[in-house]
Design a protein around this motif. Sequence first.
Motif, PDB file in Angstrom:
ATOM      1  N   GLY A  85       0.806  -1.223   0.000  1.00  0.00           N
ATOM      2  CA  GLY A  85       0.000   0.000   0.000  1.00  0.00           C
ATOM      3  C   GLY A  85       0.830   1.260   0.000  1.00  0.00           C
ATOM      4  N   SER A  86       2.136   1.153   0.237  1.00  0.00           N
ATOM      5  CA  SER A  86       3.000   2.332   0.212  1.00  0.00           C
ATOM      6  C   SER A  86       3.009   2.967  -1.175  1.00  0.00           C
ATOM      7  N   ILE A  87       3.134   4.293  -1.199  1.00  0.00           N
ATOM      8  CA  ILE A  87       3.210   5.025  -2.462  1.00  0.00           C
ATOM      9  C   ILE A  87       4.662   5.077  -2.921  1.00  0.00           C
ATOM     10  N   VAL A  88       4.885   4.778  -4.179  1.00  0.00           N
ATOM     11  CA  VAL A  88       6.228   4.761  -4.758  1.00  0.00           C
ATOM     12  C   VAL A  88       6.412   5.972  -5.660  1.00  0.00           C
ATOM     13  N   HIS A  89       7.451   6.747  -5.383  1.00  0.00           N
ATOM     14  CA  HIS A  89       7.830   7.868  -6.238  1.00  0.00           C
ATOM     15  C   HIS A  89       9.109   7.476  -6.969  1.00  0.00           C
ATOM     16  N   LEU A  90       8.998   7.261  -8.261  1.00  0.00           N
ATOM     17  CA  LEU A  90      10.132   6.833  -9.073  1.00  0.00           C
ATOM     18  C   LEU A  90      10.344   7.841 -10.190  1.00  0.00           C
ATOM     19  N   GLN A  91      11.481   8.524 -10.188  1.00  0.00           N
ATOM     20  CA  GLN A  91      11.816   9.437 -11.273  1.00  0.00           C
ATOM     21  C   GLN A  91      12.142   8.612 -12.513  1.00  0.00           C
ATOM     22  N   GLN A  92      11.340   8.787 -13.540  1.00  0.00           N
ATOM     23  CA  GLN A  92      11.413   7.893 -14.690  1.00  0.00           C
ATOM     24  C   GLN A  92      12.276   8.414 -15.839  1.00  0.00           C
ATOM     25  N   THR A  93      12.868   9.576 -15.680  1.00  0.00           N
ATOM     26  CA  THR A  93      13.629  10.166 -16.789  1.00  0.00           C
ATOM     27  C   THR A  93      14.672   9.214 -17.372  1.00  0.00           C
ATOM     28  N   PRO A  94      15.512   8.553 -16.543  1.00  0.00           N
ATOM     29  CA  PRO A  94      16.499   7.617 -17.129  1.00  0.00           C
ATOM     30  C   PRO A  94      15.845   6.432 -17.830  1.00  0.00           C
ATOM     31  N   LEU A  95      14.711   5.973 -17.319  1.00  0.00           N
ATOM     32  CA  LEU A  95      14.008   4.852 -17.951  1.00  0.00           C
ATOM     33  C   LEU A  95      13.436   5.265 -19.298  1.00  0.00           C
ATOM     34  N   ILE A  96      12.876   6.470 -19.346  1.00  0.00           N
ATOM     35  CA  ILE A  96      12.310   6.980 -20.601  1.00  0.00           C
ATOM     36  C   ILE A  96      13.415   7.148 -21.646  1.00  0.00           C
ATOM     37  N   ARG A  97      14.563   7.663 -21.200  1.00  0.00           N
ATOM     38  CA  ARG A  97      15.679   7.851 -22.121  1.00  0.00           C
ATOM     39  C   ARG A  97      16.184   6.503 -22.631  1.00  0.00           C
ATOM     40  N   ALA A  98      16.281   5.518 -21.733  1.00  0.00           N
ATOM     41  CA  ALA A  98      16.740   4.190 -22.145  1.00  0.00           C
ATOM     42  C   ALA A  98      15.761   3.563 -23.132  1.00  0.00           C
ATOM     43  N   GLN A  99      14.478   3.739 -22.888  1.00  0.00           N
ATOM     44  CA  GLN A  99      13.451   3.203 -23.784  1.00  0.00           C
ATOM     45  C   GLN A  99      13.592   3.822 -25.178  1.00  0.00           C
ATOM     46  N   ALA A 100      13.852   5.129 -25.226  1.00  0.00           N
ATOM     47  CA  ALA A 100      14.014   5.822 -26.512  1.00  0.00           C
ATOM     48  C   ALA A 100      15.265   5.357 -27.242  1.00  0.00           C
ATOM     49  N   MET A 101      16.240   4.814 -26.485  1.00  0.00           N
ATOM     50  CA  MET A 101      17.481   4.340 -27.072  1.00  0.00           C
ATOM     51  C   MET A 101      17.440   2.860 -27.429  1.00  0.00           C
ATOM     52  N   GLY A 102      16.287   2.238 -27.276  1.00  0.00           N
ATOM     53  CA  GLY A 102      16.154   0.853 -27.702  1.00  0.00           C
ATOM     54  C   GLY A 102      15.986  -0.168 -26.598  1.00  0.00           C
ATOM     55  N   SER A 103      15.860   0.272 -25.344  1.00  0.00           N
ATOM     56  CA  SER A 103      15.626  -0.683 -24.265  1.00  0.00           C
ATOM     57  C   SER A 103      14.233  -1.289 -24.387  1.00  0.00           C
ATOM     58  N   LEU A 104      14.104  -2.520 -23.939  1.00  0.00           N
ATOM     59  CA  LEU A 104      12.820  -3.222 -23.959  1.00  0.00           C
ATOM     60  C   LEU A 104      12.015  -2.978 -22.683  1.00  0.00           C
ATOM     61  N   ILE A 105      12.469  -2.097 -21.822  1.00  0.00           N
ATOM     62  CA  ILE A 105      11.800  -1.842 -20.556  1.00  0.00           C
ATOM     63  C   ILE A 105      10.398  -1.266 -20.786  1.00  0.00           C
ATOM     64  N   SER A 106       9.460  -1.633 -19.929  1.00  0.00           N
ATOM     65  CA  SER A 106       8.110  -1.051 -19.936  1.00  0.00           C
ATOM     66  C   SER A 106       7.958  -0.180 -18.698  1.00  0.00           C
ATOM     67  N   LEU A 107       7.494   1.033 -18.875  1.00  0.00           N
ATOM     68  CA  LEU A 107       7.374   1.976 -17.771  1.00  0.00           C
ATOM     69  C   LEU A 107       6.136   1.676 -16.939  1.00  0.00           C
ATOM     70  N   PRO A 108       6.130   2.104 -15.681  1.00  0.00           N
ATOM     71  CA  PRO A 108       4.923   1.942 -14.863  1.00  0.00           C
ATOM     72  C   PRO A 108       3.777   2.767 -15.445  1.00  0.00           C
ATOM     73  N   ASP A 109       2.571   2.211 -15.422  1.00  0.00           N
ATOM     74  CA  ASP A 109       1.396   2.973 -15.820  1.00  0.00           C
ATOM     75  C   ASP A 109       1.080   4.010 -14.742  1.00  0.00           C
ATOM     76  N   ALA A 110       0.206   4.940 -15.083  1.00  0.00           N
ATOM     77  CA  ALA A 110      -0.110   6.029 -14.159  1.00  0.00           C
ATOM     78  C   ALA A 110      -0.654   5.530 -12.828  1.00  0.00           C
ATOM     79  N   ASP A 111      -1.403   4.421 -12.865  1.00  0.00           N
ATOM     80  CA  ASP A 111      -2.009   3.908 -11.633  1.00  0.00           C
ATOM     81  C   ASP A 111      -1.125   2.873 -10.931  1.00  0.00           C
ATOM     82  N   GLU A 112       0.076   2.653 -11.435  1.00  0.00           N
ATOM     83  CA  GLU A 112       0.991   1.682 -10.820  1.00  0.00           C
ATOM     84  C   GLU A 112       2.018   2.419  -9.960  1.00  0.00           C
ATOM     85  N   ASP A 113       1.511   3.080  -8.937  1.00  0.00           N
ATOM     86  CA  ASP A 113       2.363   3.885  -8.067  1.00  0.00           C
ATOM     87  C   ASP A 113       2.289   3.425  -6.617  1.00  0.00           C
TER      88      ASP A 113
END
Length: 258
Positions: free
Chosen positions: A32-60
């Motif tokens: 039930g804890s709220i997770v604050h994850l700065q996603q900028t590095p993940l977004i950049r990695a995804q744009a560079m070809g990473s297969l990572i999937s980002l958390p959806d808006a309600d997955e916090d």
Amino acid sequence: MFQSSGKPDSAGQQHEEQNRQDAGLPLAARIGSIVHLQQTPLIRAQAMGSLISLPDADEDRIVAISRVQFAMQGNVYRYYLSTSEEGIEKFIELYCANEQEITELRYCSRLTRLIPESTEDQQAYTGELGYGLGDRSYTLWRAQLQDMGWSAADLDTVFADQESISYEREAGDAGLDFVAPYRGKETRIDDAQGQHGLQQDIVFMPYGRVLPADQQVHEQLLISTEMIRSVNGDRQQRGIYVDFTIALAIEPERLSIQ
């Protein structure tokens, strides 16, 4: 499963704390804890070809917590943001050298899951015969992701003009063709009292690659054969499947849990 380190003020709170199975964890995380994850590095990695999937808006929020036990020092915890069987399982994995000191932190999203139907397939994904899981490298093909529903644009970002990408084994002697995979157990709780969840045996091997478009980004492919031993305490519920999970390291200052 877990021991509480808090000191409740009242008898009622003390009783509630004693019944919680998710207390005393690194970063004071609880279901039930709220997770604050700065996603900028993940977004950049995804744009560079990473297969990572980002958390959806309600997955916090943390919806489940597990402890993974291997024949190694330290503790491995997984804080799940999604445990979806049909969607994309996502979690934050922590490796702690002791009870609270975090030495590795990764964000993970499941790429796909398959069920090994034959005995030969099961043996290959457990490395029982000296090949398969534990081989020096593992290759993902463009056609595989296309069959999984990836768009042409996303496939171009990942593969460019190649038909496959390769990951190298990140355990054992790099010169060996095969290294026996790790074996362990995962106990996951889906509620604070630990009444719901699962227990499973794990056969596991990490693979990795550096993204061609950004040599600073290291992406892991975690291949894990998981054999369910019980679900919600019911030992009649058994199963075996293989998860392919993408993982990226995250910096501790980019994560906070409340």
